[in-house]
Design a protein around this motif. Structure first.
Motif, PDB file in Angstrom:
ATOM      1  N   UNK A 357       0.838  -1.204   0.000  1.00  0.00           N
ATOM      2  CA  UNK A 357       0.000   0.000   0.000  1.00  0.00           C
ATOM      3  C   UNK A 357       0.871   1.252   0.000  1.00  0.00           C
ATOM      4  N   UNK A 358       1.929   1.239   0.802  1.00  0.00           N
ATOM      5  CA  UNK A 358       2.834   2.392   0.828  1.00  0.00           C
ATOM      6  C   UNK A 358       3.453   2.650  -0.528  1.00  0.00           C
ATOM      7  N   UNK A 374      -0.727   3.093 -13.083  1.00  0.00           N
ATOM      8  CA  UNK A 374      -0.784   1.645 -13.321  1.00  0.00           C
ATOM      9  C   UNK A 374       0.017   0.884 -12.260  1.00  0.00           C
ATOM     10  N   UNK A 375       1.177   1.415 -11.908  1.00  0.00           N
ATOM     11  CA  UNK A 375       1.956   0.770 -10.856  1.00  0.00           C
ATOM     12  C   UNK A 375       1.217   0.852  -9.514  1.00  0.00           C
ATOM     13  N   UNK A 376       0.566   1.982  -9.283  1.00  0.00           N
ATOM     14  CA  UNK A 376      -0.210   2.123  -8.048  1.00  0.00           C
ATOM     15  C   UNK A 376      -1.315   1.065  -8.001  1.00  0.00           C
ATOM     16  N   UNK A 377      -2.047   0.927  -9.108  1.00  0.00           N
ATOM     17  CA  UNK A 377      -3.112  -0.074  -9.193  1.00  0.00           C
ATOM     18  C   UNK A 377      -2.545  -1.463  -8.938  1.00  0.00           C
ATOM     19  N   UNK A 378      -1.400  -1.762  -9.517  1.00  0.00           N
ATOM     20  CA  UNK A 378      -0.800  -3.086  -9.367  1.00  0.00           C
ATOM     21  C   UNK A 378      -0.540  -3.412  -7.900  1.00  0.00           C
ATOM     22  N   UNK A 379       0.052  -2.475  -7.197  1.00  0.00           N
ATOM     23  CA  UNK A 379       0.416  -2.741  -5.801  1.00  0.00           C
ATOM     24  C   UNK A 379      -0.799  -2.730  -4.882  1.00  0.00           C
ATOM     25  N   UNK A 380      -1.743  -1.821  -5.142  1.00  0.00           N
ATOM     26  CA  UNK A 380      -2.966  -1.824  -4.351  1.00  0.00           C
ATOM     27  C   UNK A 380      -3.708  -3.152  -4.519  1.00  0.00           C
ATOM     28  N   UNK A 381      -3.756  -3.632  -5.768  1.00  0.00           N
ATOM     29  CA  UNK A 381      -4.482  -4.870  -6.052  1.00  0.00           C
ATOM     30  C   UNK A 381      -3.869  -6.056  -5.323  1.00  0.00           C
ATOM     31  N   UNK A 382      -2.538  -6.121  -5.293  1.00  0.00           N
ATOM     32  CA  UNK A 382      -1.865  -7.224  -4.602  1.00  0.00           C
ATOM     33  C   UNK A 382      -2.294  -7.291  -3.138  1.00  0.00           C
ATOM     34  N   UNK A 383      -2.293  -6.138  -2.495  1.00  0.00           N
ATOM     35  CA  UNK A 383      -2.656  -6.106  -1.072  1.00  0.00           C
ATOM     36  C   UNK A 383      -4.160  -6.272  -0.870  1.00  0.00           C
ATOM     37  N   UNK A 384      -4.952  -5.684  -1.764  1.00  0.00           N
ATOM     38  CA  UNK A 384      -6.412  -5.760  -1.636  1.00  0.00           C
ATOM     39  C   UNK A 384      -6.899  -7.193  -1.771  1.00  0.00           C
ATOM     40  N   UNK A 385      -6.316  -7.933  -2.683  1.00  0.00           N
ATOM     41  CA  UNK A 385      -6.738  -9.321  -2.889  1.00  0.00           C
ATOM     42  C   UNK A 385      -6.387 -10.209  -1.705  1.00  0.00           C
ATOM     43  N   UNK A 386      -5.505  -9.737  -0.839  1.00  0.00           N
ATOM     44  CA  UNK A 386      -5.177 -10.480   0.383  1.00  0.00           C
ATOM     45  C   UNK A 386      -6.008  -9.988   1.566  1.00  0.00           C
ATOM     46  N   UNK A 387      -6.987  -9.131   1.280  1.00  0.00           N
ATOM     47  CA  UNK A 387      -7.924  -8.713   2.316  1.00  0.00           C
ATOM     48  C   UNK A 387      -7.478  -7.535   3.151  1.00  0.00           C
ATOM     49  N   UNK A 398      -9.378   4.550  -6.815  1.00  0.00           N
ATOM     50  CA  UNK A 398      -8.848   4.580  -8.185  1.00  0.00           C
ATOM     51  C   UNK A 398      -9.947   4.271  -9.196  1.00  0.00           C
ATOM     52  N   UNK A 399     -10.777   3.281  -8.893  1.00  0.00           N
ATOM     53  CA  UNK A 399     -11.886   2.949  -9.793  1.00  0.00           C
ATOM     54  C   UNK A 399     -12.922   4.062  -9.809  1.00  0.00           C
ATOM     55  N   UNK A 400     -13.155   4.675  -8.642  1.00  0.00           N
ATOM     56  CA  UNK A 400     -14.166   5.727  -8.556  1.00  0.00           C
ATOM     57  C   UNK A 400     -13.743   6.947  -9.380  1.00  0.00           C
ATOM     58  N   UNK A 401     -12.458   7.277  -9.305  1.00  0.00           N
ATOM     59  CA  UNK A 401     -11.961   8.463 -10.009  1.00  0.00           C
ATOM     60  C   UNK A 401     -11.479   8.160 -11.425  1.00  0.00           C
ATOM     61  N   UNK A 402     -11.330   6.872 -11.736  1.00  0.00           N
ATOM     62  CA  UNK A 402     -10.838   6.517 -13.072  1.00  0.00           C
ATOM     63  C   UNK A 402      -9.370   6.840 -13.243  1.00  0.00           C
ATOM     64  N   UNK A 403      -8.584   6.613 -12.218  1.00  0.00           N
ATOM     65  CA  UNK A 403      -7.147   6.882 -12.274  1.00  0.00           C
ATOM     66  C   UNK A 403      -6.389   5.571 -12.494  1.00  0.00           C
ATOM     67  N   UNK A 404      -5.798   5.454 -13.664  1.00  0.00           N
ATOM     68  CA  UNK A 404      -5.034   4.251 -13.981  1.00  0.00           C
ATOM     69  C   UNK A 404      -5.901   3.104 -14.437  1.00  0.00           C
ATOM     70  N   UNK A 405      -7.213   3.347 -14.484  1.00  0.00           N
ATOM     71  CA  UNK A 405      -8.166   2.306 -14.863  1.00  0.00           C
ATOM     72  C   UNK A 405      -9.441   3.014 -15.316  1.00  0.00           C
TER      73      UNK A 405
END
Length: 546
Positions: A357-358, A374-387, A398-405
């Motif tokens: 997350x950091x 995109x790198x931010x999304x990648x790292x957030x996703x890794x941690x998010x998928x682990x709960x 990121x999804x709400x604002x459409x940043x990187x996705x």
């Protein structure tokens, strides 16, 4: 943040036509009861019960049975349970069955208990289903019947009753009322333990330790023993202490945690330090991290940044994250964001969710590294998928604002909900706002209230202000100026300008509080000094400088 829609703009109103607050209803009384505010629950529910509202009668029975908000009185409890039960209320039927089952306030009568449990169970009341199964299993008030016990335990277990789940595991293990099935037995034992009841956790640990119903796994056994011990389950506490004294490193670390938090043992941070040190000297990274934390904060030991840094450097990914955080903040070390990035990346590559997350935040903000959504999304996703809730919340943003996705309100809602369910206060605030706007979900003010209340109870000023507006305007909840004042005050005390404006308005107009123009001007000034134009205009109209 910019995506929040400020739907409830706190307007200063010179006069308010509606006087007083609307009568609170059943929902407010139930909510007060569940929140532990029994005085408020009694105030709201008793009049409804006396008018014959069955659900209110049931809650009155509960309050008298448990001594919540009233002196414990089983006879009164039975009176109210009976009124509710006679109207077909499942809770009242269950409560009445429980009194007959235990013989509290009435002569013990298993047949009567069975009768009332059955009525409630037939309506799907999970506690009644579980107790009815118990009576069939033990032959209390009815001939013993394992098939019926199994049927009702299954119903209760499917509704999440841990006692039913544990009993179902026992029946599968023993082949009682069902074909013996060790896999099914273990599944239900595990579900019961996951609810957090210490005896069930200890029992599951024993299964892992002995290799009963599951492959032997002493490490997993220890984890379950530890969970039970941290709740004060003394058999488990003794086991952990014995293992620690015999030199088992995970037990030494766990005992340190228990002493640090006062979980299962009297809190003693010096004792915690001793056990952390024993484990840390054997290379336990969690213990090394704990020592680093205690030395960095001066918690239970003299503050010593050098000692803290030394322990963090000895540790693995989690401790590398802490070292990165120290470089990032300049906390005991020279601030160096490049060095912070290096340590966070090292920890993140090893799967540390906080580091992921950091790292994601540094990429999202271009802080110490080139901005890269995109790198931010990648790292957030890794941690998010682990709960990890903070990652789930950031991914939702990121999804709400459409940043990187591509912007996707439904996907944003999904991640916000995951984080909110894990107790993340910012996600709870956001979820409330989404229910008001209807972005990605059907608009629902009642749901908004629920989520804002959760965030407000965690001290989030924006949520406290939003509750104030809802109570003031009667949106999603019965209008109640006193409650509105309470929540505006909480937010205003934290410095929120909108809340200070609304608080000033309530003092000026005597809504929810005695009229007090001096207090009104005081709060309007606080708001105006923060740049709130409405407060500034009101003060100008009053001829008051700020």
């Amino acid at each position: 943040m910019k995506f929040f829609l400020k739907l409830f703009v706190a307007l200063f109103i010179a006069t308010i036509l509606l006087a007083g607050s609307a009568d609170a209803g059943l929902n407010e009384g139930e909510a007060a009861y569940e929140a532990g505010d029994y005085a408020e629950a009694l105030k709201e529910l008793q009049p409804l019960a006396e008018q014959g509202n069955a659900e209110a009668e049931y809650y009155m029975g509960r309050m008298y049975a448990n001594g919540y908000g009233v002196a414990q009185n089983y006879q009164e409890a039975i009176k109210w349970y009976t009124k509710a039960a006679d109207q077909g209320n499942a809770g009242g039927q269950y409560g009445l069955g429980l009194r007959y089952h235990r013989g509290t306030g009435v002569a013990q009568d298993y047949q009567e208990a069975f009768k009332w449990y059955k009525k409630a169970a037939d309506q799907g009341f999970p506690q009644a289903e579980t107790n009815l199964a118990s009576m069939y299993y033990g032959g209390e008030g009815i001939a013993r019947n394992y098939q019926e016990a199994f049927k009702w335990y299954t119903k209760g277990a499917d509704q999440g009753m841990d006692a039913a789940q544990f009993a179902l595991g026992r029946m599968y293990a023993n082949g009682e009322g069902v074909v013996q099935n060790k896999d099914e037995a273990f599944k239900w034992f595990k579900k019961a333990a996951d609810h957090g009841y210490a005896p069930y956790q200890y029992s599951l640990g024993a299964m892992y330790y002995k290799g009963e119903l599951v492959a032997q796994d002493k490490k997993e056994a220890f984890e379950w023993f530890k969970k039970a011990a941290e709740q004060g389950y003394q058999i488990a506490v003794k086991l952990i202490k014995k293992a620690a004294e015999q030199g088992y490193t995970p037990a030494q670390y766990s005992l340190g945690i228990m002493y640090y938090n006062g979980a299962g043992v009297a809190q003693d941070k010096q004792e915690a330090l001793t056990w952390f040190k024993k484990a840390a000297d054997k290379g336990n990274a969690d213990a090394q991290n704990a020592l680093g934390y205690m030395y960095s904060k001066g918690d239970g030991v003299a503050q010593n940044y050098e000692e803290a840094s030394a322990w963090y450097k000895k540790a693995n990914a989690s401790e590398q994250f802490n070292l990165g955080a120290m470089y990032y903040k300049g906390d005991g070390l020279p601030q160096d964001k490049k060095e912070a990035f290096t340590w966070l990346k090292t920890a993140a590559d090893q799967g540390d969710t906080k580091a992921q997350v950091g790292l994601g935040s540094m990429y999202a903000q271009g802080d110490g590294v080139a901005q890269d959504y995109q790198e931010a999304i990648k790292w957030y996703t890794k941690a998010a998928e682990r709960g990890f809730a903070p990652a789930q919340y950031n991914l939702g943003l990121m999804y709400y604002k459409g940043e990187g996705v591509a912007q996707n309100y439904q996907e944003a809602f999904t991640w916000f909900k995951k984080a909110a369910d894990r107790g993340n206060a910012r996600a709870q605030l956001t979820l409330g706002s989404i229910y008001v706007t209807g972005n990605g979900v059907a608009q629902n003010y009642q749901e908004a209230f629920i989520w804002w209340k959760k965030a407000a109870d965690q001290g989030i000023a924006d949520a406290q202000n939003n509750l104030g507006v809802m109570y003031r305007d009667g949106n999603g909840v019965a209008q109640n100026y006193q409650e509105a004042f309470t929540w505006f005050k909480k937010a205003a005390d934290q410095g929120l300008a909108l809340a200070q404006l609304s608080l000033g308005a309530m003092y000026m107009n005597g809504k929810g509080v005695a009229q007090d123009k001096l207090q009104a001007i005081t709060w309007l000034k606080k708001s105006a000094e923060q740049g709130n134009s409405q407060a500034q205009n009101v003060l100008k109209g009053l001829g008051v400088s700020y």
